[in-house]
Design an enzyme around this catalytic site. Structure first.
Site, PDB file in Angstrom:
ATOM      1  CG  ASP A   1      -1.995  -0.994   1.211  1.00 14.18           C
ATOM      2  OD1 ASP A   1      -1.688  -1.971   0.334  1.00 14.18           O
ATOM      3  OD2 ASP A   1      -3.152  -0.822   1.854  1.00 14.18           O
TER       4      ASP A   1
ATOM      5  CE  LYS B   1      -5.349   1.998   2.357  1.00 12.05           C
ATOM      6  NZ  LYS B   1      -4.182   1.320   3.133  1.00 12.05           N
TER       7      LYS B   1
ATOM      8  CE  LYS C   1      -7.166  -1.318   2.461  1.00  9.66           C
ATOM      9  NZ  LYS C   1      -5.608  -1.862   2.952  1.00  9.66           N
TER      10      LYS C   1
END
Lengths: 286, 326
Positions: free
Chosen positions: B159, B226, B262
């Protein structure tokens, strides 16, 4: 010119706010002669769940307040009740079909009862706890602590004095309470919730629901986040048994129903019911 | 007439053309259609009123559990805490073996090796937050070394945060190249770590920026986009997720490739999670309703899902005594 009537909406009291029932339902409340009085909110299981969440959230703060402070806050409730004496008397009179004089007597007794319990907040530990004799270099103390969240079904007969006699002993020691008002006589309980909201009681310490005992009580009895159950207002023996069985799942403290003369001296029995005794050993010296 | 964004990215030559210079990239991103902010808010609010009950709710709860990236990103994270988090990810409810495992655990870089060892062959993935998370304020060399460190420790997913400073000052190419460089590191030495690109929408100010950043990340090769780090408020919101999901949908329409999504941060209750699932279903369709393409970055959400699940399986309300203290 005639004044337009300002009608009151009777709502629930949850977490310090006055929501309508999540279900949107209401039911008719009548006086003892069957005359219409008001529409009260008909609480659903989700209202009960929300009330338990609010009570759980408020519990550490209420139990963590000093006993002196809790006593002051509860005394303040009695002060505000006194100011609403006439309204309570009217509510009680209509709900129970009493004479004015007897209704006022019941309200006075309820306020006095509240003051009496408020005074106990900083005396409970001395009376119900203590220093235990031990044969060694230790102190040994027993300290009463609140059980947690108490769900109570208020007495069906005595709409204010009975209600106060169930509610005050539960909260004075630091418990928080979800209370289901008398099914056919909920109006004094709703007025009391307005008193609680305008005195210094933190939101969530007392949550008052109005509705059907047979519908809401089983959800409170089986709720795993409720620590104790007061069945004072469950008159139906089959339901009472069912609730006791449901409450056993997480070993709730259950105070069984039974005939009570609400005007008699209550003693400390109801307070003791919702306390846990913690006993600690403490070495002397070292 | 300028060509549509879809036709530009559909063609590799067109893509190369708009990423050739900062000016070309800016022209392209600013040529994307603007987001109707009121419309996006209203659409998200309308979808969040859907009522999901009984069997659909049971299905949604299990799906949400399977989509969770169980996250702990605190300075105070200890090996013990990560171990217990991993145990919870493998078996969220010790009393009920029918609860599925979560998708992944998400930890800081230095705890990746530990998490990997704990999770073993359980199928639960390990995600690492890299590139100077959460601020992203470090040189590219440091960010790449950070990522490499996580990848060599065995992280399955990276991430990364974008450089919001560069993005907001219009240096889009720099952001694009940075993402592409991190993506490169993710597949170094035969590794195949999935790259999730955190846009930190709470700092992007407008939905137009969110749409641009989404396209930018996808053009740079992101596997997932995300919303947030969870360190900034607001974190994930429904409208922002809607805008990003629309970008995913448009990207697939243009290129045929799917990119995952996400939302992370601020998703705490079962009801919140249901709203996100409805949003996915209504925006990009059922193809995205799997843990491979949609994740929920959360920690306390799992407990609420478990409480709801216990309520449905036992018929009585449960309480916080029956789930872990996080």
């Amino acid at each position: 010119m005639a004044r337009i009537e300002v009608r009151k909406t009777y709502k629930l009291y949850v977490g310090g706010a006055f929501p309508r029932s999540e279900s949107g339902r209401s039911y008719e409340v009548a006086d003892t002669k069957g005359r219409f009085l008001a529409n009260a909110a008909l609480a659903s299981r989700k209202d009960a769940r929300d009330a338990v969440v609010a009570a759980r959230k408020a519990q550490p703060g209420w139990a963590g307040a000093t006993a002196y402070n809790r006593g002051q806050v509860l005394y303040r409730v009695a002060e505000v009740m006194e100011g609403r004496r006439a309204q309570f008397a009217e509510d009680v009179q209509r709900a129970e079909g009493l004479t004015t004089r007897r209704a006022e007597g019941a309200v006075d007794a309820a306020i006095d009862r509240w003051v009496w319990y408020a005074g106990w907040s900083d005396k409970l530990a001395q009376v119900l706890g203590g220093t235990n004799p031990v044969a060694g270099p230790y102190f040994n103390f027993s300290i009463p602590e609140p059980t947690g969240v108490v769900a109570a079904i208020a007495p069906q007969d005595s709409s204010l004095l009975g209600l106060v006699s169930v509610l005050a002993p539960a909260v004075v020691s630091g418990n928080t309470c979800v209370l289901l008002a008398a099914e056919e006589r909920p109006l004094p309980a709703i007025t009391l919730s307005e008193v609680l909201a305008t005195s210094d009681v933190p939101g969530g310490v007392v949550n008052i629901l109005t509705g059907r005992v047979a519908e809401v009580a089983p959800w409170l009895a089986s709720h795993m986040d409720v620590n104790a159950l007061d069945l004072a207002g469950v008159d139906d023996t089959a339901l009472r048994r069912e609730l006791e069985i449901a409450a056993a799942d997480n070993v709730k403290r259950v105070r069984r129903a039974g005939h009570v003369d609400w005007s008699a001296d209550p003693g400390l029995e109801r307070v003791r019911c919702f306390l846990e005794t913690k006993t600690v050993w403490h070495p002397i010296g070292v | 007439m300028t060509p549509s964004p879809a036709s530009v990215v559909a063609d590799p030559a067109g893509l190369a053309d708009v990423t050739r210079s900062d000016a070309a990239l800016r022209r392209f991103l600013h040529g994307l259609p603007g987001v109707d902010q009121v419309g996006a808010d209203a659409r998200a609010a309308a979808l969040s009123t859907r009522s999901i009950k009984t069997t659909a709710k049971a299905f949604a709860i299990d799906l949400a559990v399977r989509m969770i990236d169980l996250t702990t990103l605190e300075g105070a994270d200890t090996p013990g805490k990560v171990r217990s988090l991993c145990a919870k990810a493998r078996r969220p409810d010790p009393h009920d073996a029918s609860v599925p495992a979560t998708a992944a655990v998400c930890v800081y870089n230095d705890l990746v090796g530990l998490a990997k060892a704990e999770l073993g062959g359980s199928g639960v993935k390990v995600a690492a937050v890299s590139t100077a998370f959460p601020s992203g304020r470090a040189s590219l060399a440091v960010k790449l070394a950070d990522t490499r460190d996580a990848v060599t420790q065995g992280a399955d997913e990276i991430d990364m945060v974008i450089d919001r400073g560069a993005f907001l000052s219009g240096r889009y190419l720099e952001v694009l190249e940075e993402i592409a460089a991190v993506k490169q590191v993710c597949s170094e030495g035969g590794a195949d770590a999935h790259l999730k690109v955190i846009l930190e929408t709470g700092e992007l100010a407008t939905y137009d920026n969110v749409r641009r950043a989404s396209w930018l990340a996808m053009m740079a090769g992101a596997d997932f986009i995300k919303t947030s780090t969870g360190k900034i408020s607001p974190a994930a919101t429904l409208p922002v997720t809607l805008v990003m999901l629309e970008a995913c949908r448009d990207w697939r329409d243009a290129t045929g490739a799917m990119v995952g999504m996400k939302p992370a941060g601020g998703i705490r209750t079962t009801k919140d999670a249901m709203r996100y699932l409805v949003l996915v279903n209504e925006t990009v369709g059922t193809d995205w309703l799997t843990p491979d393409w949609f994740r929920l970055g959360a920690s306390s959400l799992l407990n609420d899902l478990l409480l709801q699940r216990q309520r449905m399986s036992t018929g009585r309300y449960s309480g916080p005594d029956y789930v872990t203290v996080d």
